[in-house]
Each structure stands twice: as C-alpha cells, then as structure tokens.
Design an enzyme around this catalytic site. Structure first.
Site, mmCIF file in Angstrom:
data_model
loop_
_atom_site.group_PDB
_atom_site.id
_atom_site.type_symbol
_atom_site.label_atom_id
_atom_site.label_comp_id
_atom_site.label_asym_id
_atom_site.label_seq_id
_atom_site.Cartn_x
_atom_site.Cartn_y
_atom_site.Cartn_z
ATOM 1 N N LYS A 269 3.733 11.471 -11.259
ATOM 2 C CA LYS A 269 2.842 10.647 -12.085
ATOM 3 C C LYS A 269 3.552 9.330 -12.339
ATOM 4 O O LYS A 269 4.686 9.314 -12.835
ATOM 5 C CB LYS A 269 2.552 11.323 -13.425
ATOM 6 N N ASN B 244 0.815 18.620 -20.786
ATOM 7 C CA ASN B 244 0.470 17.622 -21.795
ATOM 8 C C ASN B 244 0.342 18.214 -23.188
ATOM 9 O O ASN B 244 -0.284 17.612 -24.067
ATOM 10 C CB ASN B 244 -0.832 16.918 -21.413
ATOM 11 N N GLU C 255 10.677 17.416 -24.912
ATOM 12 C CA GLU C 255 10.012 17.850 -23.674
ATOM 13 C C GLU C 255 10.630 19.152 -23.155
ATOM 14 O O GLU C 255 9.946 19.937 -22.501
ATOM 15 C CB GLU C 255 10.065 16.753 -22.599
ATOM 16 N N GLU D 201 -3.673 17.439 -11.167
ATOM 17 C CA GLU D 201 -4.198 17.845 -12.477
ATOM 18 C C GLU D 201 -5.697 18.140 -12.450
ATOM 19 O O GLU D 201 -6.472 17.622 -13.244
ATOM 20 C CB GLU D 201 -3.873 16.781 -13.544
ATOM 21 N N HIS E 173 0.136 10.638 -27.770
ATOM 22 C CA HIS E 173 -0.224 9.335 -27.200
ATOM 23 C C HIS E 173 -0.963 8.484 -28.234
ATOM 24 O O HIS E 173 -0.792 7.260 -28.272
ATOM 25 C CB HIS E 173 -1.100 9.520 -25.950
ATOM 26 N N HIS F 229 0.549 15.973 -26.216
ATOM 27 C CA HIS F 229 0.446 14.584 -25.760
ATOM 28 C C HIS F 229 -0.840 13.892 -26.233
ATOM 29 O O HIS F 229 -0.866 12.664 -26.317
ATOM 30 C CB HIS F 229 0.538 14.512 -24.234
ATOM 31 N N ARG G 58 0.817 -1.240 0.000
ATOM 32 C CA ARG G 58 0.000 0.000 0.000
ATOM 33 C C ARG G 58 0.840 1.275 0.000
ATOM 34 O O ARG G 58 0.342 2.352 0.309
ATOM 35 C CB ARG G 58 -0.982 0.023 1.170
ATOM 36 N N ARG H 121 -2.218 21.716 -14.430
ATOM 37 C CA ARG H 121 -1.173 20.739 -14.775
ATOM 38 C C ARG H 121 -1.343 20.166 -16.188
ATOM 39 O O ARG H 121 -0.367 19.703 -16.797
ATOM 40 C CB ARG H 121 -1.120 19.618 -13.730
ATOM 41 N N LYS I 34 8.348 22.867 -14.312
ATOM 42 C CA LYS I 34 7.489 21.742 -13.930
ATOM 43 C C LYS I 34 7.153 21.793 -12.439
ATOM 44 O O LYS I 34 6.009 21.543 -12.029
ATOM 45 C CB LYS I 34 8.140 20.400 -14.304
ATOM 46 N N HIS J 22 8.589 8.153 -27.119
ATOM 47 C CA HIS J 22 7.605 9.067 -26.528
ATOM 48 C C HIS J 22 7.893 10.527 -26.936
ATOM 49 O O HIS J 22 6.999 11.254 -27.371
ATOM 50 C CB HIS J 22 7.626 8.927 -25.005
HETATM 51 P P1 NAD Z 1 13.049 5.118 -21.767
HETATM 52 O O1 NAD Z 1 12.853 5.016 -20.327
HETATM 53 O O2 NAD Z 1 12.552 4.033 -22.634
HETATM 54 O O3 NAD Z 1 14.615 5.321 -22.037
HETATM 55 C C1 NAD Z 1 15.063 5.455 -23.358
HETATM 56 C C2 NAD Z 1 16.140 4.413 -23.721
HETATM 57 O O4 NAD Z 1 17.396 4.850 -23.229
HETATM 58 C C3 NAD Z 1 15.916 3.042 -23.124
HETATM 59 O O5 NAD Z 1 16.354 2.058 -24.045
HETATM 60 C C4 NAD Z 1 16.817 3.073 -21.895
HETATM 61 O O6 NAD Z 1 17.197 1.788 -21.471
HETATM 62 C C5 NAD Z 1 17.992 3.842 -22.418
HETATM 63 N N1 NAD Z 1 18.786 4.572 -21.432
HETATM 64 C C6 NAD Z 1 18.331 5.213 -20.340
HETATM 65 N N2 NAD Z 1 19.322 5.900 -19.769
HETATM 66 C C7 NAD Z 1 20.433 5.663 -20.489
HETATM 67 C C8 NAD Z 1 21.774 6.102 -20.424
HETATM 68 N N3 NAD Z 1 22.166 6.983 -19.498
HETATM 69 N N4 NAD Z 1 22.659 5.638 -21.324
HETATM 70 C C9 NAD Z 1 22.254 4.783 -22.296
HETATM 71 N N5 NAD Z 1 21.000 4.352 -22.464
HETATM 72 C C10 NAD Z 1 20.095 4.798 -21.557
HETATM 73 O O7 NAD Z 1 12.418 6.477 -22.352
HETATM 74 P P2 NAD Z 1 12.327 7.962 -21.786
HETATM 75 O O8 NAD Z 1 12.281 8.806 -22.982
HETATM 76 O O9 NAD Z 1 13.323 8.209 -20.752
HETATM 77 O O10 NAD Z 1 10.907 7.977 -21.062
HETATM 78 C C11 NAD Z 1 9.713 7.801 -21.784
HETATM 79 C C12 NAD Z 1 8.630 7.359 -20.829
HETATM 80 O O11 NAD Z 1 8.415 8.374 -19.863
HETATM 81 C C13 NAD Z 1 7.313 7.107 -21.501
HETATM 82 O O12 NAD Z 1 6.781 5.898 -21.051
HETATM 83 C C14 NAD Z 1 6.451 8.255 -21.036
HETATM 84 O O13 NAD Z 1 5.095 7.926 -20.984
HETATM 85 C C15 NAD Z 1 7.015 8.553 -19.695
HETATM 86 N N6 NAD Z 1 6.776 9.917 -19.225
HETATM 87 C C16 NAD Z 1 6.267 10.076 -17.982
HETATM 88 C C17 NAD Z 1 6.068 11.330 -17.470
HETATM 89 C C18 NAD Z 1 5.579 11.510 -16.062
HETATM 90 O O14 NAD Z 1 5.258 12.626 -15.683
HETATM 91 N N7 NAD Z 1 5.547 10.463 -15.273
HETATM 92 C C19 NAD Z 1 6.384 12.451 -18.235
HETATM 93 C C20 NAD Z 1 6.915 12.263 -19.499
HETATM 94 C C21 NAD Z 1 7.110 10.980 -19.985
HETATM 95 N N1 GLY Z 2 4.274 15.013 -18.110
HETATM 96 C C1 GLY Z 2 3.000 15.530 -17.738
HETATM 97 C C2 GLY Z 2 2.845 15.716 -16.281
HETATM 98 O O1 GLY Z 2 3.710 15.395 -15.504
HETATM 99 O O2 GLY Z 2 1.825 16.184 -15.860
#
Ligand code: NAD
Ligand code: GLY
Length: 363
Positions: free
Chosen positions: A143, A245, A185, A237, A252, A248, A121, A241, A227, A265
């Site tokens: 998030k 997006n 981003e 949100e 998405h 997005h 939990r 907030r 942010k 992404h």
């Molecule tokens: P990812 O986590 O897939 O990483 C990208 C690639 O780089 C992967 O293959 C990873 O293994 C590799 N990698 C990571 N760090 C590395 C490093 N230092 N050296 C070499 N390789 C490395 O992608 P991302 O772009 O980091 O994140 C995208 C995700 O984030 C999506 O799922 C998206 O929905 C999410 N997201 C969430 C929020 C939120 O607020 N929670 C906001 C934006 C995006």
């Molecule tokens: N990336 C969108 C949010 O964090 O709200």
C-alpha cells in the site's frame, strides 16, 4: 539472528529479511532488479544517519546512485513533496529501470512507493524501513500513497516492493515516542489474529520498550508473518485485508481532525483500537474485560487511549470519507471474538455513544 518471511500475492513474491546486520550482509542485496541507476528516497532526519551507508552499499551494484532528501513528517506526505521525488529523478537521469530505495519510516516508504508506482508508469522499489512501525507494517504489503486534507492516505496505489530489508540496528536511534507508536501496530496483530502473540507482548513489553534485540526480532518477525499471510490471501483488500485496519477508522479521523503530524499515526491507531474495541463491546461481541485488557496494554506501551474532543459530528464527517465506507455508510473493523476481526457497519447512534464515552473533555 536473521530470519526471513515470504510475501506471496500470486502476482508477486518477495522476501522480508529481518535481523541485525541485514544491510551489511552482501547476500541481502543479491538478486535485486538490475539497472544503471538507483535512487535513495529519504528525509532530513534519516538521511544524515543512514543514507551514506546505504549509498556505499548501492554503489557496489549500481553505476549511478543519487539521494533525494524530503522534508520530515506526516504533514509533508502530500503532492508537493511527491513532486520533489519526480523532479529529482528527472534531473538525475532516472529511466524506467531505475530502482528506488525507500529509506525511512512509513511516511517515506508510502511516498517512495507511490513515486515508484507512478514514475514512468512504474519502476521497482525496495523498502529499507527504519522505524518499528515501518518494519512491522507499512513496508510490507504494497500500500503506497499520500494524504489529502480531507482524508488520510486517500491518493495512492498498490505497488509491491521487490524486497524489504529490516535492519534492526536502526531502531537504536529511534525516539522513544516513535518506538511506542510502532508498538501500537505490533499490539494490533493480537486482537485481530493471534491472542497467543498478545500474551507474549504483555509478557515482553518491558523488554520491547528497552529495545532488547531478541524481543524486537520476534515482534517484527511475528508481525510480518501475520501481515504476509493476510496480504497473500487478499492483496487488494477485497475483504480480509481490512482487518489490518483495526482502530484505523477512528484513528485516521483523529489524525486528520487534529491536523496531520500532531498525533503520531501509531498513537491515533492505539486510541482508535480502544474505540473500536468499545464499539465491539457495545455490539455485544466482546466483554468489558477484553476492552480493559487492550487499554491497559496500550497505556503500558506509552500510548494515548483518550480521544481528542473533536465532537461526534466531526468524527462522523471524517469517517464517512474513510476508504472502507461504502455509499456513505461507515464500516468498522470490530473484534468478533478475541483473535478474530471482521468489517461491519454500525448505527450512527452507537458510534456517537462510543465517541462520547472515549473522548476527553473539551479544553
Ligand atoms: P514516520 O515515517 O513519520 O517516522 C517517524 C519519525 O521517526 C520521523 O520523524 C522519521 O524521520 C524518524 N525516523 C525514522 N527512522 C528513524 C531512525 N531509525 N532513527 C531516528 N529517527 C527515525 O512515521 P512511521 O510511524 O514510521 O510511519 C507512519 C506512516 O506510515 C503514516 O503515514 C501511515 O499512514 C503509514 N502507514 C502505512 C501503512 C501501509 O500499509 N502502507 C501501514 C501503516 C502505516
Ligand atoms: N496497514 C493496513 C494494510 O496494509 O492493509
């Protein structure tokens, strides 16, 4: 060259530490939740690069340190992979004080955060983001979640980290395509909140793509400041907030429509921002010059701006399950004027026009 940004939602307050050598500095780890046990959550790409180093740092503070290594990629951001985390925690004697350390990009961060929100939990977690995208966006704000085949990030929870440690040196090993995805981003913060920052990005784009440490440090800091301000005002949100997006809703739909992992992404968000800017122009909010400026900057950053030809009907179907949709009505983040964004519905006919104008030809 070290900076910190505070996130304060009222219910929780934590620091984002940004710089080169942040992980090596013992003070960065001081004051984290105390426990007998810490678990690093990483993946098959990042763990071989950094998990040993992080484990050594944690072993000085926690009696037991284990590492769970997930398969890499957006296609694995699902229940099955989440269960690997729970299996590992239970097999290694984790308890309700265990601290999770999310070591990787946004996929690992979102999944480790969601696991932390659910396990017994709720347990604390710390973000150790290693992609530019994760350092400027996903590691901040709480998030967390996973994808559903019908919609991106559909299952999840708000769960704030205890701290975010942005070690800029990890960006040295990031593939160029991933760096560009992160720049999407970074660029996003300009049109929605700070056109001065957009001017700066235009000026410093070559330095950013060459990974100049000072340019990256400024980009991460300013992005986190914006942010943190938005999340501090509207953690769950209820309104504001949603501006984070921008791009997005279309983005998405691209990610889900072509199959998770085919477009990164950040790439989908880049193309989605051009589509959302086009919609803003067709709504009479911004001029064509604004759309062209954004498109040209995204192209210079190595990002795609032509949408995949899924068909307008399929885009609309995918966007109707977007989390911002209400009562079946899709709502888009539009630019009301450069530097200011808002959430608005738009007539399907107009959205169809945008899709048709911005999609590539069917292969
Ligand atoms: P990812 O986590 O897939 O990483 C990208 C690639 O780089 C992967 O293959 C990873 O293994 C590799 N990698 C990571 N760090 C590395 C490093 N230092 N050296 C070499 N390789 C490395 O992608 P991302 O772009 O980091 O994140 C995208 C995700 O984030 C999506 O799922 C998206 O929905 C999410 N997201 C969430 C929020 C939120 O607020 N929670 C906001 C934006 C995006
Ligand atoms: N990336 C969108 C949010 O964090 O709200």
């Amino acid at each position: 060259m070290r900076t910190s940004v505070t996130v304060d939602t009222g219910a929780s307050r934590y620091e984002i530490l940004i710089g080169r050598g942040v992980w090596a500095d013992a003070a960065s780890w001081d004051g984290l939740p105390r426990a007998a046990h810490a678990a690093i959550v990483s993946n098959t790409t990042v763990a071989p690069l950094y998990a040993g180093r992080v484990a050594a740092l944690l072993q000085a503070r926690y009696r037991e340190v284990c590492t769970v290594v997930l398969p890499d990629g957006e296609a694995h951001k699902d229940w099955r992979t989440l269960d690997l985390i729970f299996d590992h925690l239970l097999a290694h004697g984790a308890d309700r004080q265990t601290v999770l350390f999310a070591l990787g990009g946004g996929v690992v961060g979102d999944m480790a955060g969601f696991a932390a929100a659910c396990f017994m939990r709720g347990v604390p977690f710390v973000q150790l983001p290693t992609t530019l995208l994760a350092q400027v966006d996903s590691s901040v704000g709480g998030k967390t979640g996973i994808n559903h085949p019908r919609g991106k990030n559909m299952i999840g929870a708000f769960h704030q980290p205890s701290r975010v440690l942005c070690e800029l040196d990890t960006l040295a090993t990031l593939p160029a395509r991933e760096l560009s995805a992160g720049l999407a981003e970074v660029i996003k913060y300009g049109p929605i909140a700070d056109m001065g920052f957009l001017d700066w990005i235009e000026d410093q784009l070559d330095a950013l793509r060459e990974r100049d440490p000072a340019a990256l440090a400024h980009a991460v800091r300013r992005s986190c400041e914006i942010k943190a301000q938005v999340v501090g005002a509207d953690e769950k949100e209820a309104g504001l907030r949603a501006i984070l997006n921008f791009g997005h809703t279309f983005g998405h739909a691209i990610e889900a429509g072509v199959g998770y992992g085919r477009w990164l992404h950040g790439e989908a968000v880049a193309c989605g921002m051009v589509m959302a800017a086009e919609l803003s122009a067709r709504l009479g909010l911004v001029d064509r010059g604004f759309v062209a400026r954004l498109e040209s900057l995204l192209q210079r950053a190595g990002l795609p701006t032509v949408a995949p030809p899924l068909g307008a009907g399929r885009y609309l179907e995918l966007m109707r399950v977007d989390k911002k949709a209400l009562g079946g009505e899709i709502r888009f983040v539009v630019i009301e004027s450069p530097g200011r964004a808002a959430l608005r519905p738009a007539p399907d006919a107009l959205v169809r026009e945008v899709i048709e104008a911005r999609c590539g030809a069917v292969a």
